[in-house]
Motif scaffolding. Structure first.
Motif, PDB file in Angstrom:
ATOM      1  N   GLY A 275      -5.300  25.955 -43.395  1.00  0.00           N
ATOM      2  CA  GLY A 275      -6.123  25.302 -42.389  1.00  0.00           C
ATOM      3  C   GLY A 275      -7.312  24.608 -43.021  1.00  0.00           C
ATOM      4  O   GLY A 275      -7.347  24.346 -44.212  1.00  0.00           O
ATOM      5  N   GLY A 276      -8.292  24.316 -42.185  1.00  0.00           N
ATOM      6  CA  GLY A 276      -9.484  23.633 -42.649  1.00  0.00           C
ATOM      7  C   GLY A 276     -10.207  22.964 -41.493  1.00  0.00           C
ATOM      8  O   GLY A 276      -9.911  23.185 -40.319  1.00  0.00           O
ATOM      9  N   ARG A 277     -11.144  22.129 -41.873  1.00  0.00           N
ATOM     10  CA  ARG A 277     -11.993  21.453 -40.890  1.00  0.00           C
ATOM     11  C   ARG A 277     -11.378  20.108 -40.516  1.00  0.00           C
ATOM     12  O   ARG A 277     -10.826  19.402 -41.366  1.00  0.00           O
ATOM     13  N   TYR A 278     -11.493  19.765 -39.209  1.00  0.00           N
ATOM     14  CA  TYR A 278     -10.941  18.486 -38.726  1.00  0.00           C
ATOM     15  C   TYR A 278     -11.921  17.889 -37.706  1.00  0.00           C
ATOM     16  O   TYR A 278     -11.672  17.856 -36.516  1.00  0.00           O
ATOM     17  N   ASP A 279     -13.008  17.367 -38.207  1.00  0.00           N
ATOM     18  CA  ASP A 279     -14.108  16.925 -37.348  1.00  0.00           C
ATOM     19  C   ASP A 279     -13.843  15.634 -36.581  1.00  0.00           C
ATOM     20  O   ASP A 279     -14.630  15.277 -35.692  1.00  0.00           O
ATOM     21  N   TYR A 280     -12.764  14.914 -36.906  1.00  0.00           N
ATOM     22  CA  TYR A 280     -12.534  13.616 -36.274  1.00  0.00           C
ATOM     23  C   TYR A 280     -11.323  13.604 -35.344  1.00  0.00           C
ATOM     24  O   TYR A 280     -11.064  12.605 -34.681  1.00  0.00           O
ATOM     25  N   LEU A 281     -10.592  14.715 -35.275  1.00  0.00           N
ATOM     26  CA  LEU A 281      -9.360  14.717 -34.484  1.00  0.00           C
ATOM     27  C   LEU A 281      -9.642  14.637 -32.991  1.00  0.00           C
ATOM     28  O   LEU A 281      -8.917  13.968 -32.249  1.00  0.00           O
ATOM     29  N   ILE A 282     -10.694  15.300 -32.522  1.00  0.00           N
ATOM     30  CA  ILE A 282     -10.998  15.280 -31.088  1.00  0.00           C
ATOM     31  C   ILE A 282     -11.250  13.849 -30.617  1.00  0.00           C
ATOM     32  O   ILE A 282     -10.757  13.426 -29.567  1.00  0.00           O
ATOM     33  N   GLU A 283     -11.978  13.100 -31.401  1.00  0.00           N
ATOM     34  CA  GLU A 283     -12.229  11.694 -31.063  1.00  0.00           C
ATOM     35  C   GLU A 283     -10.938  10.883 -31.134  1.00  0.00           C
ATOM     36  O   GLU A 283     -10.696   9.998 -30.300  1.00  0.00           O
ATOM     37  N   GLN A 284     -10.063  11.189 -32.108  1.00  0.00           N
ATOM     38  CA  GLN A 284      -8.816  10.444 -32.269  1.00  0.00           C
ATOM     39  C   GLN A 284      -7.905  10.589 -31.054  1.00  0.00           C
ATOM     40  O   GLN A 284      -7.153   9.670 -30.726  1.00  0.00           O
ATOM     41  N   VAL A 285      -7.956  11.746 -30.394  1.00  0.00           N
ATOM     42  CA  VAL A 285      -7.067  11.933 -29.244  1.00  0.00           C
ATOM     43  C   VAL A 285      -7.762  11.603 -27.927  1.00  0.00           C
ATOM     44  O   VAL A 285      -7.250  11.925 -26.853  1.00  0.00           O
ATOM     45  N   GLY A 286      -8.927  10.957 -27.994  1.00  0.00           N
ATOM     46  CA  GLY A 286      -9.553  10.421 -26.795  1.00  0.00           C
ATOM     47  C   GLY A 286     -10.747  11.175 -26.261  1.00  0.00           C
ATOM     48  O   GLY A 286     -11.262  10.836 -25.192  1.00  0.00           O
ATOM     49  N   GLY A 287     -11.232  12.189 -26.986  1.00  0.00           N
ATOM     50  CA  GLY A 287     -12.391  12.937 -26.524  1.00  0.00           C
ATOM     51  C   GLY A 287     -13.689  12.424 -27.139  1.00  0.00           C
ATOM     52  O   GLY A 287     -13.684  11.548 -27.999  1.00  0.00           O
ATOM     53  N   LYS A 288     -14.789  12.987 -26.672  1.00  0.00           N
ATOM     54  CA  LYS A 288     -16.069  12.677 -27.285  1.00  0.00           C
ATOM     55  C   LYS A 288     -16.121  13.313 -28.665  1.00  0.00           C
ATOM     56  O   LYS A 288     -15.613  14.428 -28.854  1.00  0.00           O
ATOM     57  N   PRO A 289     -16.724  12.653 -29.660  1.00  0.00           N
ATOM     58  CA  PRO A 289     -16.751  13.210 -31.014  1.00  0.00           C
ATOM     59  C   PRO A 289     -17.286  14.638 -31.016  1.00  0.00           C
ATOM     60  O   PRO A 289     -18.314  14.933 -30.403  1.00  0.00           O
ATOM     61  N   ALA A 290     -16.559  15.519 -31.685  1.00  0.00           N
ATOM     62  CA  ALA A 290     -16.963  16.926 -31.787  1.00  0.00           C
ATOM     63  C   ALA A 290     -16.290  17.523 -33.015  1.00  0.00           C
ATOM     64  O   ALA A 290     -15.131  17.212 -33.309  1.00  0.00           O
ATOM     65  N   PRO A 291     -16.981  18.403 -33.734  1.00  0.00           N
ATOM     66  CA  PRO A 291     -16.405  19.020 -34.932  1.00  0.00           C
ATOM     67  C   PRO A 291     -15.436  20.137 -34.570  1.00  0.00           C
ATOM     68  O   PRO A 291     -15.456  20.663 -33.448  1.00  0.00           O
ATOM     69  N   ALA A 292     -14.590  20.524 -35.530  1.00  0.00           N
ATOM     70  CA  ALA A 292     -13.638  21.606 -35.290  1.00  0.00           C
ATOM     71  C   ALA A 292     -13.094  22.110 -36.616  1.00  0.00           C
ATOM     72  O   ALA A 292     -13.096  21.395 -37.622  1.00  0.00           O
ATOM     73  N   VAL A 293     -12.621  23.343 -36.604  1.00  0.00           N
ATOM     74  CA  VAL A 293     -12.032  23.955 -37.795  1.00  0.00           C
ATOM     75  C   VAL A 293     -11.037  25.008 -37.333  1.00  0.00           C
ATOM     76  O   VAL A 293     -11.202  25.608 -36.262  1.00  0.00           O
TER      77      VAL A 293
END
Length: 425
Positions: A275-293
Motif C-alpha cells: 500500500g501507500g499514500r494516494y493523495d490525488y485519487l479522490i480528486e481524480q474520481v470527481g471529489g474535492k481534493p483530499a489526502p489518503a493512505v
C-alpha cells in the motif's frame, strides 16, 4: 476460481475475526462496496497503461443498457468512489476497512487465483505522516497476532508528481541509452510507464535497473521530511524495515510513502500486503481534493504462509454432540440444546442419515463415531432410561477415559458451561 469448503472455511473465519477485532481497537470502521463498478472508475484511478487495466480486468457491456462494467480488480478505487459519492469527508477524515473478493485475469500461481480475496484498510482525509505509520503498524500488529513469521517490510517514497516528472525524464534518458538491453515489455513501457520497468524480474536487465537514477535523489524538502517522519515513528515503535528504491507499486495513484510486506516462503510472488499514500485519487474520481493512505493484503497468501509455517489453526469442533438413540426423544433434545445454544454453547445434533422413512436415528456405535469425528468435547446422550428419570448422560470425548455422569435436565446448561470454563474434558 475455486470453492472454499469446510473445514478450511473455518480458518478464513478465524482470520476475519482477528482482523475485525484489530480494526475495532484501532477505530477503523467497515465499508462494503459493490463487486461491479463502472469500467471508467478503474481506468481513471489505476491508469490506462497499468497491467491491471491493459490485461487483467474482467470487463463487459451490460446488454440491458450498454454500460461498460468491470468486476473490481482491487477495492481502493471503489472505496474512494463511495467516499466521494456519499460525501463522507464532510465532517473530517475517516478510517475504513473492507473484506471481499477481487477479480483479475492473470496466470494462476501458488496462493493466487482469478477470484481472490483482499482485506484492506484506508485512512482518508488525513495528510500527516503519522497515518502512514499508523497503517504500517496496524499491519505489523496483525502479523504478530496471527503468528506470521519471516515477513519483512520494504519502504520507499515516490515523492510528488513534479518530482516524479523530473525523475521520469532522467530515467527515460538512462533507459534509452541502454535500449539494446531492454526486453519487449520494457520497450513498450519506456514512454508510458517507465517506473514499472524498475520492477522487472528479467535477469538480463538487472544491471541497467540498478544503475538507473533513483527517485529519492529527486525528492524535495517536504517529501523527504514526510518520509523521515514515517521512518522516525517506525524506529520508535521497533518496526524493522528496508529502504527499497525500486519499490514502485502497480497502480498510478500512489505518491509519497509506498510499502510492501514480503516473504521468501511463497516463491517469486512474495508480496502479501502492499500500500501507500494516494493523495490525488479522490480528486481524480470527481471529489474535492483530499489526502489518503491505505493498504491491502491477500487473504489466500496470508493463509498459505501460515500453512507453510505449520501455524494455521485446525478447525474447531462443536462443544457438544447430541446423541439421540430414538426419534421419540427429539422434542426434549431440541428444547435442551436450544437452551445450551442460547448460553453460547456450540451444539451439533445427530440427525438420521437414511433415505427411507422408518430407518431411525442409527446405532449408538455409529452415533458415537460421528460424535468423535465432529471434534466435540462432550457427548450428551438422550437415552430413554435417562430421560425417564429426568436426566441425560454427559460423556467426555477427549479425556482418553470417556468419563461420564448423569445430569438432571434442568442442570445441563450450567454443568456443561462449568466444565467448558474449567477446561475439563
Amino acid at each position: 476460481m475455486n470453492d472454499l469448503l469446510p473445514p478450511a472455511s473455518a480458518q478464513w473465519e478465524w482470520l476475519e475475526d482477528k482482523v475485525r477485532g484489530l480494526m475495532a481497537r484501532h477505530a477503523y470502521r467497515n465499508l462494503r462496496t459493490p463487486i461491479v463498478e463502472h469500467t471508467a472508475l478503474f481506468v481513471r484511478g489505476l491508469g490506462e497503461v497499468t497491467d491491471i487495466v491493459e490485461k487483467e480486468m474482467y470487463s463487459f457491456e451490460d446488454r440491458l443498457n450498454g454500460e461498460q462494467l468491470t468486476l473490481r480488480p482491487e477495492s481502493t478505487a471503489g472505496v474512494v468512489r463511495a467516499v466521494v459519492e456519499h460525501n463522507m469527508l464532510y465532517d473530517g477524515g475517516k478510517r475504513l476497512y473492507y473484506m471481499g473478493p477481487m477479480f483479475r485475469h492473470e496466470r494462476p500461481q501458488r496462493g493466487r487465483y482469478r477470484q481472490f480475496h483482499q482485506i484492506g484498510a484506508e485512512a482518508l482525509g488525513f495528510p500527516g505522516a503519522e497515518l502512514d505509520a499508523e497503517l504500517i503498524l496496524l499491519a505489523a500488529t496483525l502479523w504478530q497476532e496471527l503468528g506470521l513469521q519471516d515477513v519483512r517490510l520494504e519502504l520507499n517514497s515516490l515523492g510528488q508528481p513534479d518530482e516524479r516528472a523530473a525523475h521520469r525524464t532522467a530515467l527515460i534518458a538512462h533507459l534509452e541509452a541502454h535500449a539494446d538491453v531492454l526486453d519487449e515489455e520494457a520497450k513498450r513501457r519506456l514512454h508510458s510507464n517507465p517506473l514499472r520497468i524498475l520492477d522487472t524480474k528479467n535477469p538480463a536487465m538487472q544491471a541497467v535497473v540498478e544503475a538507473a537514477p533513483k527517485l529519492i535523489d529527486f525528492l524535495g524538502e517536504a517529501s523527504l521530511a514526510h518520509f523521515s517522519a514515517v521512518k522516525g515513528i517506525l524506529d520508535a515503535s521497533g518496526v524493522a524495515y528496508r529502504i527499497n528504491p525500486r519499490l514502485v507499486r502497480g497502480m498510478d495513484y500512489y505518491n509519497l510513502t509506498v510499502f510492501e510486506f514480503v516473504t521468501d516462503r511463497l516463491g517469486s510472488q512474495g508480496t502479501i500486503c502492499g500500500g501507500g499514500r494516494y493523495d490525488y485519487l479522490i480528486e481524480q474520481v470527481g471529489g474535492k481534493p483530499a489526502p489518503a493512505v491505505g493498504w491491502a493484503l491477500g487473504v489466500e497468501r496470508v493463509l498459505e504462509l501460515l500453512k507453510e509455517q505449520g501455524t494455521l489453526p485446525e478447525a474447531v469442533g462443536p462443544d457438544v454432540y447430541a446423541i439421540v438413540p430414538d426419534a421419540s426423544a427429539l422434542p426434549v433434545v431440541f428444547k435442551t440444546i436450544q437452551i445450551l445454544r442460547a448460553q453460547g454453547v456450540s451444539v451439533q445434533m445427530h440427525a438420521a442419515h437414511g433415505m427411507a422413512a422408518g430407518e431411525g436415528m442409527g446405532s449408538m456405535k455409529s452415533q458415537f463415531k460421528k460424535a468423535d469425528g465432529s471434534g466435540a468435547q462432550f457427548a450428551l446422550i438422550f437415552g430413554g432410561d435417562e430421560l425417564a428419570r429426568g436426566e441425560v448422560t454427559l460423556k467426555s470425548l477427549r479425556d482418553g477415559a470417556g468419563a461420564q455422569e448423569a445430569v438432571p435436565l434442568a442442570d445441563v446448561a450450567a454443568r456443561v458451561a462449568t466444565k467448558l470454563a474449567q477446561g475439563v474434558s
